[in-house]
Scaffold this active site. Structure first.
Site, PDB file in Angstrom:
ATOM      1  N   CYS A  18    -116.347 -39.607   9.697  1.00 16.95           N
ATOM      2  CA  CYS A  18    -114.952 -39.271   9.400  1.00 16.95           C
ATOM      3  C   CYS A  18    -114.728 -39.296   7.891  1.00 16.95           C
ATOM      4  O   CYS A  18    -115.542 -39.802   7.131  1.00 16.95           O
ATOM      5  CB  CYS A  18    -114.020 -40.273  10.053  1.00 16.95           C
ATOM      6  SG  CYS A  18    -114.194 -40.326  11.843  1.00 16.95           S
ATOM      7  N   GLY A  45    -114.998 -34.345   9.416  1.00 17.07           N
ATOM      8  CA  GLY A  45    -114.404 -34.480  10.743  1.00 17.07           C
ATOM      9  C   GLY A  45    -113.409 -33.371  10.996  1.00 17.07           C
ATOM     10  O   GLY A  45    -112.500 -33.166  10.193  1.00 17.07           O
ATOM     11  N   ASN A 119    -113.678 -44.903   8.911  1.00 19.98           N
ATOM     12  CA  ASN A 119    -114.899 -44.111   8.995  1.00 19.98           C
ATOM     13  C   ASN A 119    -116.025 -45.060   9.353  1.00 19.98           C
ATOM     14  O   ASN A 119    -116.292 -45.992   8.598  1.00 19.98           O
ATOM     15  CB  ASN A 119    -115.155 -43.443   7.641  1.00 19.98           C
ATOM     16  CG  ASN A 119    -116.521 -42.766   7.547  1.00 19.98           C
ATOM     17  OD1 ASN A 119    -117.015 -42.540   6.456  1.00 19.98           O
ATOM     18  ND2 ASN A 119    -117.133 -42.441   8.658  1.00 19.98           N
ATOM     19  N   GLY A 120    -116.674 -44.828  10.489  1.00 25.24           N
ATOM     20  CA  GLY A 120    -117.777 -45.690  10.884  1.00 25.24           C
ATOM     21  C   GLY A 120    -117.704 -46.017  12.349  1.00 25.24           C
ATOM     22  O   GLY A 120    -117.013 -45.341  13.115  1.00 25.24           O
ATOM     23  N   TYR A 257    -127.278 -34.540   4.736  1.00 23.35           N
ATOM     24  CA  TYR A 257    -126.415 -33.563   5.393  1.00 23.35           C
ATOM     25  C   TYR A 257    -124.915 -33.835   5.269  1.00 23.35           C
ATOM     26  O   TYR A 257    -124.139 -32.919   5.069  1.00 23.35           O
ATOM     27  CB  TYR A 257    -126.812 -33.492   6.880  1.00 23.35           C
ATOM     28  CG  TYR A 257    -125.831 -32.763   7.741  1.00 23.35           C
ATOM     29  CD1 TYR A 257    -125.597 -31.400   7.557  1.00 23.35           C
ATOM     30  CD2 TYR A 257    -125.116 -33.419   8.736  1.00 23.35           C
ATOM     31  CE1 TYR A 257    -124.684 -30.730   8.345  1.00 23.35           C
ATOM     32  CE2 TYR A 257    -124.207 -32.750   9.532  1.00 23.35           C
ATOM     33  CZ  TYR A 257    -123.982 -31.404   9.324  1.00 23.35           C
ATOM     34  OH  TYR A 257    -123.088 -30.732  10.096  1.00 23.35           O
ATOM     35  N   ASP A 361    -132.001 -28.748   7.187  1.00 20.92           N
ATOM     36  CA  ASP A 361    -131.977 -30.134   6.720  1.00 20.92           C
ATOM     37  C   ASP A 361    -132.382 -31.137   7.787  1.00 20.92           C
ATOM     38  O   ASP A 361    -132.868 -32.218   7.478  1.00 20.92           O
ATOM     39  CB  ASP A 361    -130.588 -30.493   6.172  1.00 20.92           C
ATOM     40  CG  ASP A 361    -129.518 -30.211   7.180  1.00 20.92           C
ATOM     41  OD1 ASP A 361    -129.347 -31.003   8.110  1.00 20.92           O
ATOM     42  OD2 ASP A 361    -128.867 -29.154   7.076  1.00 20.92           O
TER      43      ASP A 361
END
Ligand code: SF4
Length: 473
Positions: A18, A45, A119-120, A257, A361
């Site tokens: 995110c 996201g 985020n996580g 990426y 990638d």
């Protein structure tokens, strides 16, 4: 039924992390600035977007499913006045895609309120859910918000409630949090996900990536450290370290990426690091071929590096439809086999009769790569040699990347020769881990490489699925 909207046809790689953002200033249009910050973090996201803003007394939250530009309009932003805001772009890693799970998460706490963007992915969700008691949470982000809310009292304001509560969390969590007057940024002790601090005139900005500062014209001040909590008020920035010290474990996939090529991480521009990955790959796995073709867009810098060292000319043989975002509409049955064409198309006039080195990638599930190789062959390539600028992705991620379980990973139990047969390529090579690390310019012990090495830096809940909370509530 799928828990996601229709998979991105080029998503043969982990789902994005995110994006989080926060800004505090005086007499600024914080929601508008947050909008542009989120716009820059859209790649992290695409399922939902949201902003919460404070006018100094009240917090207003606006969020919805969709891309940033679909969720917000001039009219919506005009209804979000205030000089303090946080924002979020979401890719679901726990819980399903629904409005309720979009962020920022908001809670009233007596006379106060807080909002949180995450985020996580926590790895002790089950334990935490038990400790916090029954609540209507379907995401670990809601659990965290609840934990902070439970710690807030008339005497304990948000910053103290946050620093007291943070050590209860395990796993990956980069946060922006706010009440009516305070902005807080947090990185978990391992720093799995990035977060940076910037300055825009007299305003302070925190964002997942430096590119979000650039778009605002904000100056990069510094990365927020693993285990650091910054507290920003009208009077300035203070910093706390509420966790036991731990080793840095930045996600190496930020370099491969996730992060934008124009972002800077650990002092290095991501684009340059990706070019180095391609150079190293050409040294490690040379091949006799006519053209180097990148899988756009994230394969481009590695293909440039590969071409430079190998001397095999770089050619744009695949065209990307730049205007297709993630779609929530199911494709027609007839399109499914060729789903990749919604995003990428091969040019026979460029590829026909040539021996092609296709550079990408990463490969996660492999289904899209298989379609891509078939498409390049259909376009007339006489040989297809696949070069991947990261090592085989063999282990699931528990730190915020949606990879599914191990059985869905192409490389989980196959040798490289077997993968080459499965993908129908003349040759296949992956960049070795030491080459990848060297390309980042940082030390190996800076990074989490668990999905490549199986060495998880923390305990991980192998048995838990992303729907743990939905099953238990
Ligand atoms: S397991 Fe892989 S994708 Fe997940 S944080 Fe670690 S390096 Fe990143």
């Amino acid at each position: 039924m799928s828990d996601h909207p229709v998979d991105d046809p080029t998503l043969d790689r982990p789902g994005e992390a995110c994006g989080v953002f926060g800004i505090l200033g005086q007499d600024i249009d914080a929601a508008r600035l947050t909008y542009f910050g989120l716009f820059t973090l859209q790649h992290r996201g695409q399922e939902s977007a949201g902003i919460s803003v404070s006018d100094g007394e009240n917090i207003t939250v606006y969020k919805d499913l969709g891309l940033v530009a679909q969720v917000f309009s001039e009219t919506v932003l005009a209804g979000l006045p205030g000089s303090l805001a946080i924002g979020h772009t979401r890719y679901s890693t726990t819980g399903s895609t629904s409005w309720e799970n979009s962020q920022p998460v908001f809670r009233h706490v007596g006379e106060n309120a807080l909002a949180l963007a995450h985020n996580g992915n926590l790895t002790n969700t089950a334990q935490l859910a038990k400790e916090l008691g029954p609540l209507a949470a379907t995401t670990d982000s809601e659990l965290m918000t609840e934990a902070f809310a439970q710690a807030m009292t008339d005497d304990i304001a948000l910053p103290d409630a946050v620093s007291m509560t943070l050590p209860r969390f395990q796993g990956a969590f980069t946060l922006t949090i706010m009440d009516a007057t305070t902005l807080i940024g947090v990185r978990d002790p391992h720093g799995f996900r990035p977060l940076c601090l910037g300055k825009l005139g007299e305003s302070w900005v925190i964002a997942s990536e430096t590119a979000a500062l650039d778009i605002l014209g904000a100056e990069f001040v510094r990365q927020i450290q693993p285990g650091e909590m910054v507290v920003i008020t009208k009077t300035g920035v203070t910093t706390r370290f509420p966790f036991e010290p731990a080793e840095s474990r930045l996600c190496v996939f930020e370099f491969v990426y996730f992060a934008r090529p124009d972002s800077i991480l650990l002092g290095e521009t991501i684009h340059k690091a990706r070019q180095r990955m391609g150079r190293r790959l050409a040294e490690q796995a040379p091949v006799d071929a006519d053209i180097t073709v990148p899988v756009p867009e994230s394969g481009i810098p590695a293909a440039q590096g590969f071409s430079e060292v190998s001397g095999i000319p770089y050619v744009d043989g695949l065209v990307k439809n730049r205007y297709v975002g993630r779609t929530f509409i199911q494709p027609a049955q007839s399109m499914r086999e060729h789903g990749v064409r919604m995003k990428l198309n091969a040019m026979p006039g460029v590829i026909g009769g040539r021996r092609v080195v296709l550079v990408d990638d990463s490969i996660v599930r492999g289904s899209t790569t298989k379609q891509l190789v078939a498409m390049v062959r259909e376009a007339g390539a006489s040989e297809v040699h696949l070069r991947i600028s990261s090592p085989p992705y063999r282990w699931p991620c528990f730190y915020g990347m949606d990879t599914g379980d191990r059985s869905t990973l192409l490389a989980a139990d196959l040798s490289i020769d077997e993968i080459a047969v499965e993908l129908d390529v003349e040759s296949l090579a992956y960049l070795e881990l030491d080459g990848l690390i060297e390309a980042t310019g940082a030390d190996a012990d800076t990074f989490c490489t668990a999905c490549l090495s199986g060495e998880y830096p923390t305990e991980v809940p192998i048995a838990d699925s992303k729907f743990l909370l939905e099953r238990s509530t």
